[in-house]
Design a protein around this motif. Structure first.
Motif, PDB file in Angstrom:
ATOM      1  N   GLN A 155      43.374  39.012  39.264  1.00 18.57           N
ATOM      2  CA  GLN A 155      42.850  40.310  39.717  1.00 18.57           C
ATOM      3  C   GLN A 155      44.008  41.156  40.276  1.00 18.57           C
ATOM      4  O   GLN A 155      44.110  41.419  41.463  1.00 18.57           O
ATOM      5  CB  GLN A 155      41.767  40.079  40.770  1.00 18.57           C
ATOM      6  CG  GLN A 155      40.653  39.190  40.243  1.00 18.57           C
ATOM      7  CD  GLN A 155      39.586  38.913  41.280  1.00 18.57           C
ATOM      8  OE1 GLN A 155      38.405  39.001  40.984  1.00 18.57           O
ATOM      9  NE2 GLN A 155      39.972  38.588  42.499  1.00 18.57           N
ATOM     10  N   GLN A 156      44.867  41.588  39.361  1.00 19.97           N
ATOM     11  CA  GLN A 156      46.097  42.263  39.772  1.00 19.97           C
ATOM     12  C   GLN A 156      45.841  43.622  40.415  1.00 19.97           C
ATOM     13  O   GLN A 156      46.560  44.025  41.327  1.00 19.97           O
ATOM     14  CB  GLN A 156      47.017  42.410  38.569  1.00 19.97           C
ATOM     15  CG  GLN A 156      47.732  41.113  38.223  1.00 19.97           C
ATOM     16  CD  GLN A 156      48.792  40.760  39.255  1.00 19.97           C
ATOM     17  OE1 GLN A 156      49.786  41.470  39.403  1.00 19.97           O
ATOM     18  NE2 GLN A 156      48.584  39.668  39.983  1.00 19.97           N
ATOM     19  N   LEU A 157      44.828  44.350  39.962  1.00 20.34           N
ATOM     20  CA  LEU A 157      44.541  45.656  40.581  1.00 20.34           C
ATOM     21  C   LEU A 157      44.132  45.476  42.041  1.00 20.34           C
ATOM     22  O   LEU A 157      44.559  46.245  42.915  1.00 20.34           O
ATOM     23  CB  LEU A 157      43.434  46.374  39.802  1.00 20.34           C
ATOM     24  CG  LEU A 157      43.021  47.749  40.347  1.00 20.34           C
ATOM     25  CD1 LEU A 157      44.195  48.725  40.372  1.00 20.34           C
ATOM     26  CD2 LEU A 157      41.866  48.335  39.515  1.00 20.34           C
ATOM     27  N   LEU A 158      43.341  44.455  42.311  1.00 19.28           N
ATOM     28  CA  LEU A 158      42.950  44.181  43.695  1.00 19.28           C
ATOM     29  C   LEU A 158      44.174  43.880  44.554  1.00 19.28           C
ATOM     30  O   LEU A 158      44.290  44.372  45.695  1.00 19.28           O
ATOM     31  CB  LEU A 158      41.975  42.995  43.741  1.00 19.28           C
ATOM     32  CG  LEU A 158      41.629  42.472  45.141  1.00 19.28           C
ATOM     33  CD1 LEU A 158      40.898  43.531  45.954  1.00 19.28           C
ATOM     34  CD2 LEU A 158      40.785  41.201  45.043  1.00 19.28           C
ATOM     35  N   TRP A 163      47.893  45.738  48.889  1.00 15.84           N
ATOM     36  CA  TRP A 163      49.184  46.165  49.458  1.00 15.84           C
ATOM     37  C   TRP A 163      49.129  47.647  49.817  1.00 15.84           C
ATOM     38  O   TRP A 163      49.574  48.047  50.901  1.00 15.84           O
ATOM     39  CB  TRP A 163      50.320  45.913  48.454  1.00 15.84           C
ATOM     40  CG  TRP A 163      51.674  46.196  49.034  1.00 15.84           C
ATOM     41  CD1 TRP A 163      52.530  45.301  49.613  1.00 15.84           C
ATOM     42  CD2 TRP A 163      52.313  47.488  49.145  1.00 15.84           C
ATOM     43  NE1 TRP A 163      53.661  45.950  50.060  1.00 15.84           N
ATOM     44  CE2 TRP A 163      53.558  47.281  49.794  1.00 15.84           C
ATOM     45  CE3 TRP A 163      51.966  48.773  48.764  1.00 15.84           C
ATOM     46  CZ2 TRP A 163      54.441  48.322  50.052  1.00 15.84           C
ATOM     47  CZ3 TRP A 163      52.855  49.821  49.039  1.00 15.84           C
ATOM     48  CH2 TRP A 163      54.082  49.585  49.675  1.00 15.84           C
ATOM     49  N   PHE A 164      48.599  48.454  48.884  1.00 18.07           N
ATOM     50  CA  PHE A 164      48.562  49.903  49.115  1.00 18.07           C
ATOM     51  C   PHE A 164      47.793  50.231  50.392  1.00 18.07           C
ATOM     52  O   PHE A 164      48.246  51.031  51.234  1.00 18.07           O
ATOM     53  CB  PHE A 164      47.908  50.607  47.921  1.00 18.07           C
ATOM     54  CG  PHE A 164      47.705  52.076  48.127  1.00 18.07           C
ATOM     55  CD1 PHE A 164      48.723  52.981  47.838  1.00 18.07           C
ATOM     56  CD2 PHE A 164      46.513  52.586  48.642  1.00 18.07           C
ATOM     57  CE1 PHE A 164      48.548  54.344  48.040  1.00 18.07           C
ATOM     58  CE2 PHE A 164      46.329  53.937  48.851  1.00 18.07           C
ATOM     59  CZ  PHE A 164      47.347  54.832  48.548  1.00 18.07           C
ATOM     60  N   PHE A 169      47.121  51.949  55.985  1.00 17.12           N
ATOM     61  CA  PHE A 169      46.641  51.683  57.350  1.00 17.12           C
ATOM     62  C   PHE A 169      47.629  50.724  58.022  1.00 17.12           C
ATOM     63  O   PHE A 169      47.250  49.652  58.513  1.00 17.12           O
ATOM     64  CB  PHE A 169      45.245  51.063  57.314  1.00 17.12           C
ATOM     65  CG  PHE A 169      44.181  51.947  56.727  1.00 17.12           C
ATOM     66  CD1 PHE A 169      43.701  53.055  57.433  1.00 17.12           C
ATOM     67  CD2 PHE A 169      43.646  51.698  55.471  1.00 17.12           C
ATOM     68  CE1 PHE A 169      42.704  53.868  56.899  1.00 17.12           C
ATOM     69  CE2 PHE A 169      42.655  52.507  54.930  1.00 17.12           C
ATOM     70  CZ  PHE A 169      42.182  53.602  55.642  1.00 17.12           C
ATOM     71  N   ASN A 170      48.896  51.108  58.045  1.00 18.02           N
ATOM     72  CA  ASN A 170      49.943  50.171  58.450  1.00 18.02           C
ATOM     73  C   ASN A 170      49.833  49.742  59.921  1.00 18.02           C
ATOM     74  O   ASN A 170      49.477  50.535  60.797  1.00 18.02           O
ATOM     75  CB  ASN A 170      51.316  50.826  58.239  1.00 18.02           C
ATOM     76  CG  ASN A 170      52.445  49.880  58.538  1.00 18.02           C
ATOM     77  OD1 ASN A 170      52.518  48.798  57.984  1.00 18.02           O
ATOM     78  ND2 ASN A 170      53.333  50.283  59.451  1.00 18.02           N
ATOM     79  N   ALA A 189      39.202  43.592  56.967  1.00 18.71           N
ATOM     80  CA  ALA A 189      39.197  45.057  57.024  1.00 18.71           C
ATOM     81  C   ALA A 189      39.614  45.707  55.709  1.00 18.71           C
ATOM     82  O   ALA A 189      39.136  46.801  55.392  1.00 18.71           O
ATOM     83  CB  ALA A 189      40.118  45.534  58.146  1.00 18.71           C
ATOM     84  N   LEU A 190      40.503  45.051  54.938  1.00 16.96           N
ATOM     85  CA  LEU A 190      41.105  45.728  53.793  1.00 16.96           C
ATOM     86  C   LEU A 190      40.630  45.188  52.440  1.00 16.96           C
ATOM     87  O   LEU A 190      40.043  45.918  51.650  1.00 16.96           O
ATOM     88  CB  LEU A 190      42.629  45.646  53.896  1.00 16.96           C
ATOM     89  CG  LEU A 190      43.220  46.255  55.177  1.00 16.96           C
ATOM     90  CD1 LEU A 190      44.723  46.031  55.242  1.00 16.96           C
ATOM     91  CD2 LEU A 190      42.912  47.750  55.255  1.00 16.96           C
ATOM     92  N   ARG A 191      40.883  43.902  52.152  1.00  9.91           N
ATOM     93  CA  ARG A 191      40.597  43.377  50.810  1.00  9.91           C
ATOM     94  C   ARG A 191      39.134  43.542  50.386  1.00  9.91           C
ATOM     95  O   ARG A 191      38.869  43.894  49.228  1.00  9.91           O
ATOM     96  CB  ARG A 191      40.995  41.895  50.731  1.00  9.91           C
ATOM     97  CG  ARG A 191      42.484  41.675  50.587  1.00  9.91           C
ATOM     98  CD  ARG A 191      42.806  40.181  50.635  1.00  9.91           C
ATOM     99  NE  ARG A 191      42.205  39.444  49.560  1.00  9.91           N
ATOM    100  CZ  ARG A 191      42.726  39.334  48.344  1.00  9.91           C
ATOM    101  NH1 ARG A 191      43.861  39.927  48.079  1.00  9.91           N
ATOM    102  NH2 ARG A 191      42.119  38.634  47.413  1.00  9.91           N
TER     103      ARG A 191
END
Length: 514
Positions: A155-158, A163-164, A169-170, A189-191
């Protein structure tokens, strides 16, 4: 360079692909849109949708077609398991054991013992070391898990978007106890929302202890206003620096955010009876009404009635509905995938989808992923260090399992893009001029020599002298050489060993772009 397509033709193709994708998403088509690609286009598209093309990825795109491949990527499951040996390593990590509150409380106990005046100096030193070791181990494991996912996940887009969004939201690992929180920040929170709802992700980030710690909102209270998080929420996370908000909006949003904080102590908080019904706690997140400003607020021209934690959801809905947010977020996504000058019509189509769907990310991404420019050679994007390193390993060592992630983390740090190392909240830059200086190129050539030599430090089990032969590069050469510039092909033809070929290819201008 391929012949440029006319603007009208590109726009027509884009609108057609967008409409087809929308119909497919609604069930109006029996299958994903058919987008024919030749081998070079498949290679470029694979390089852009993930962390670097592999043969198995290219085979799948050729077999099912780009449209169906994109739809599979968009429907990625964040909880999908990795290849068995990789998944076993992840499952054995400390960050995979128990839950976040118990892990943080265990480490916090060391910290408190380090300040215990009753203990001896030796005991305090040992406790402080144990606390730092727990933080360091959590950050190393989080980094290793991230790199394993990026290298080996189908699942490369995920993985690209994970990362993006972390970069968008660094948070910085060096502040307070954030190293302990990184793994949970990624996974809760992200994935789960990276290919879901931007609005939901915005709310998850706003309530995660990593963000509340990093931007000091856990210190934001009615009698001690702290504007840090409110300012970045407007400037970096939603509207953008030119998004039309004022200093008054920052102050009013900071008032909305009062009371949103972090509680590590497992004991229940002390709450006055009049606030008990409004108190909220989820893991380490806490909304404490005694710290909240219950007055009405004026934000972007709307009155937010003071009533507690629910004020924030009304504000986040308002922010996601702003055209400035759509333009800012979609423009940044397009730069990340397509380069510094993304086609205006693609960004406009993405922003329209973002507004129409209130931040649904699959709907937002489809106009870009189905655009002819996604596989075009017209405007290649310069690889940042992370993409450069990961694409090197995925291309040259596709079938080999990474044994030691630490040298890879060290290379990222030397190239200026260490994991969780960006101190400022704006994240790492997405533009080429941040990464293409002579000093950067010198370091890349040095790394290319080590990878071309077999990347022994990465693939040899730690603490052993086991020989690590270079993989058979013939399939890679067959795949890549027809796509290279004539000068690069000529230079590569003069190499006499596979090591020389791989080193030179990884150092070539062709490999610096995707």
């Amino acid at each position: 360079m391929s012949a440029p397509t006319s603007a009208l033709s590109r726009r027509s193709l884009l609108l057609g692909a967008t409409a087809s994708a929308a119909l497919a998403a609604c069930g109006g088509l029996p299958s994903a849109p058919d987008i024919p690609m030749d081998a070079s286009q498949r290679l470029r598209a694979a390089n852009r949708i993930g962390w670097g093309a592999t043969q198995s990825q290219l085979d799948e795109i050729e077999r099912v077609g780009w449209g169906r491949y994109v739809e599979r990527q968009i429907k990625a499951d964040p909880k999908a398991t990795m290849p068995a040996p990789v998944q076993a390593r992840i499952d054995a990590m400390g960050i995979s054991q128990g839950n976040l509150p118990s892990r943080v409380w265990a480490a916090e106990s060391f910290r408190r013992n380090g300040d215990n005046k009753v203990a001896t100096e030796e005991e305090r030193i040992a406790a402080r070391k144990a606390y730092q070791d727990a933080q360091g181990l959590a950050a190393r494991e989080t980094g290793e898990r991230q790199l394993l996912r990026e290298l080996y996940a189908e699942q490369q887009l995920l993985e690209q978007l994970s990362w993006f969004w972390f970069n968008h939201f660094n948070v910085h690992q060096g502040k307070r106890d954030i190293r302990l929180l990184l793994a949970d920040y990624q996974d809760r929170a992200l994935r789960p929302h990276a290919l879901g709802s931007f609005r939901t992700m915005l709310g998850a980030v706003a309530r995660h202890p990593a963000m509340l710690r990093y931007l000091d909102n856990d210190q934001n209270a009615v009698r001690a206003l702290n504007e840090n998080y409110a300012r970045e929420l407007l400037e970096l996370h939603t509207l953008g620096v030119d998004g039309g908000y004022t200093q008054r909006d920052v102050q009013e949003l900071a008032r909305v955010l009062t009371g949103f904080g972090v509680r590590v102590d497992p004991e229940p908080a002390k709450i006055a009876p009049r606030f008990e019904a409004l108190y909220k706690r989820d893991g380490l997140f806490e909304f404490h009404p005694a710290r909240h400003d219950f007055g009405d607020k004026q934000l972007l021209g709307r009155t937010i009635k003071g009533r507690g934690a629910d004020e924030l959801d009304e504000v986040l809905d308002l922010l996601v509905a702003q055209p400035a947010t759509a333009r800012f977020v979609c423009g940044k996504l397009a730069v990340f995938f397509l380069g510094e000058q993304p086609p205006r019509d693609v960004v406009d189509a993405m922003a329209a989808a973002f507004l129409r769907t209130k931040g649904d990310l699959p709907a937002t991404l489809r106009p870009m992923l189905y655009a002819p420019q996604f596989a075009s050679a017209e405007a290649p994007r310069f690889k940042d260090p992370h993409v450069y390193l990961l694409s090197s390993l995925r291309a040259g060592f596709e079938q080999r399992e990474l044994q030691n992630a630490q040298p890879l983390q060290n290379w990222l740090r030397r190239l200026g893009q260490g994991l969780y190392d960006k101190q400022t909240p704006d994240g790492y830059p997405l533009t080429a001029d941040a990464w293409n200086s002579p000093g950067q190129m010198t370091l890349r050539f040095e790394v290319a020599r080590q990878i071309g030599g077999g990347a022994v430090a990465l693939y040899r089990p730690e603490g052993t002298n086991t020989p690590v032969p270079l993989p058979d590069l013939k399939p890679l050469r067959t795949r890549v050489e027809p796509t290279l510039a004539p000068a690069t092909r000529t230079a590569l033809a003069q190499t006499t060993t596979p090591q020389q070929w791989l080193t030179l290819w990884l150092s070539s201008p062709d490999f610096m772009y995707r």
